[in-house]
Scaffold this active site. Structure first.
Site, PDB file in Angstrom:
ATOM      1  CG  ASP A  67      10.168   1.733  -0.525  1.00 36.80           C
ATOM      2  OD1 ASP A  67      10.641   2.624  -1.267  1.00 36.80           O
ATOM      3  OD2 ASP A  67       8.957   1.557  -0.394  1.00 36.80           O
ATOM      4  CG  ASP A 136      -1.332  -4.234  -1.216  1.00 36.44           C
ATOM      5  OD1 ASP A 136      -0.921  -3.064  -1.009  1.00 36.44           O
ATOM      6  OD2 ASP A 136      -0.565  -5.200  -1.400  1.00 36.44           O
ATOM      7  CG  HIS A 138       1.984  -1.483  -0.402  1.00 31.89           C
ATOM      8  ND1 HIS A 138       1.874  -2.320  -1.493  1.00 31.89           N
ATOM      9  CD2 HIS A 138       2.449  -0.316  -0.907  1.00 31.89           C
ATOM     10  CE1 HIS A 138       2.261  -1.690  -2.573  1.00 31.89           C
ATOM     11  NE2 HIS A 138       2.606  -0.466  -2.257  1.00 31.89           N
ATOM     12  CD  GLU A 143       2.979  -5.670  -0.702  1.00 27.83           C
ATOM     13  OE1 GLU A 143       1.923  -5.031  -0.478  1.00 27.83           O
ATOM     14  OE2 GLU A 143       3.451  -5.785  -1.845  1.00 27.83           O
TER      15      GLU A 143
HETATM   16  C1  F6R Z   1       7.382   3.443  -3.077  1.00 29.25           C
HETATM   17  C2  F6R Z   1       6.504   2.927  -2.041  1.00 29.25           C
HETATM   18  C3  F6R Z   1       5.167   2.381  -2.351  1.00 29.25           C
HETATM   19  C4  F6R Z   1       4.340   3.275  -3.289  1.00 29.25           C
HETATM   20  C5  F6R Z   1       3.016   2.607  -3.601  1.00 29.25           C
HETATM   21  C6  F6R Z   1       2.182   3.442  -4.550  1.00 29.25           C
HETATM   22  O1  F6R Z   1       8.573   3.952  -2.514  1.00 29.25           O
HETATM   23  O2  F6R Z   1       6.900   2.932  -0.932  1.00 29.25           O
HETATM   24  O3  F6R Z   1       4.465   2.223  -1.138  1.00 29.25           O
HETATM   25  O4  F6R Z   1       4.147   4.512  -2.676  1.00 29.25           O
HETATM   26  O5  F6R Z   1       3.246   1.352  -4.147  1.00 29.25           O
HETATM   27  O6  F6R Z   1       2.834   3.542  -5.774  1.00 29.25           O
HETATM   28  P1  F6R Z   1       2.287   4.539  -6.891  1.00 29.25           P
HETATM   29  O7  F6R Z   1       2.462   5.903  -6.353  1.00 29.25           O
HETATM   30  O8  F6R Z   1       3.170   4.299  -8.081  1.00 29.25           O
HETATM   31  O9  F6R Z   1       0.862   4.165  -7.109  1.00 29.25           O
END
Ligand code: F6R
Length: 261
Positions: A67, A136, A138, A143
């Site tokens: 992403d 959440d 995702h 989301e």
């Molecule tokens: C980032 C991504 C997100 C993160 C998620 C958890 O490329 O795709 O899905 O993996 O927000 O983020 P952290 O690891 O910082 O808790």
């Protein structure tokens, strides 16, 4: 879905990096899909150490982003392109030609999304996609209530995700973009092997719903239940709400080593 419970984040990094090494031995030009955020950093550190120690020649590995923020200036240190270059591509000694990601600064964002989705397919598909998980539920930035069949597209971050990510922007939520390009859930499910890493108690509820709850767009990561080769690696804290934790521990302990992840 296989669930692997490890003592801590570092052990999670080791076990996943070992799977990446095994993949690169089998397929030296494998396409590795990488996530950003805090969770995957131990994976990249362990992989860099293994490659540095000569466990595998990663010189032909290819890397792709999951992403990207929309609208951050090119070269912004928190653009996911910059993060992946800094944490993965450069430490592994790869050149930028081996690296692909969506263009979050494109004038035509929908076209950039379609182009990236197509580029992944034309590259032969992702061999191993590493994922984190949001509080959440995702994956990527799909989301809650994202279509389980979605392709790469623009999404709007929830307020909670922007709060969670403000730590990368000097704690200032106003600097966190509202929009991202993310591989869709349908796109992610096309990877040959999907590996989700979750660490810390803040992820325990999302992990329990992902693994033991119903498949639901409300918990996007639960779509991994539909994937024929999905591995969820969790530390003890993130495993705290799993009802079947003992079963998962026993299964992994009895797993033949040759099977790998
Ligand atoms: C980032 C991504 C997100 C993160 C998620 C958890 O490329 O795709 O899905 O993996 O927000 O983020 P952290 O690891 O910082 O808790």
């Amino acid at each position: 879905m296989e669930v692997v419970i490890v003592p801590d984040a570092q052990a999670g990094g080791e076990v996943i990096a070992e799977a990446m090494v095994a993949l690169l031995r089998r397929k030296p030009d494998a396409l590795l899909g990488v996530a950003t955020g805090s969770t995957p950093l131990p994976v990249y550190q362990a992989l860099t150490a293994k490659v540095g120690a000569g466990a595998v020649d990663a010189g032909r590995a290819r890397i792709c982003q999951l992403d990207e923020y929309v609208g951050l200036p090119a070269g912004h240190p928190e653009s996911y392109r910059s993060v992946v270059l800094r944490e993965v591509v450069e430490p592994l000694g790869l050149d930028q030609a081996s690296f692909m990601g969506p263009n979050g600064s494109a004038d035509d964002i929908p076209a950039a999304c379609v182009a990236y989705d197509r580029a992944l397919t034309e590259a032969g598909g992702v061999d191993l996609q590493l994922l984190g998980i949001g509080t959440d539920g995702h994956i990527g930035f799909n989301e809650p209530c994202s279509s389980l069949a979605s392709r790469t597209r623009i999404k709007t971050l929830t307020e909670q995700t922007r709060i969670d990510n403000a730590r990368f922007f000097d704690g200032d939520i106003d600097q966190v973009p509202h929009h991202v390009i993310t591989q869709g859930i349908g796109t992610i499910l096309e990877a040959r092997h999907v590996v989700l890493l979750a660490t810390g108690e803040g992820k325990a509820e999302a992990v329990a719903q992902t693994v033991e709850g119903p498949v639901s767009a409300l918990v996007p990561a639960s779509a991994l239940q539909l994937h024929p080769h999905a591995t969820v690696v969790v530390d003890e804290a993130a495993a705290a709400k799993l009802k079947l934790a003992d079963y998962f521990r026993a299964t992994f302990a009895a797993k033949p080593e040759w099977q790998g992840l």
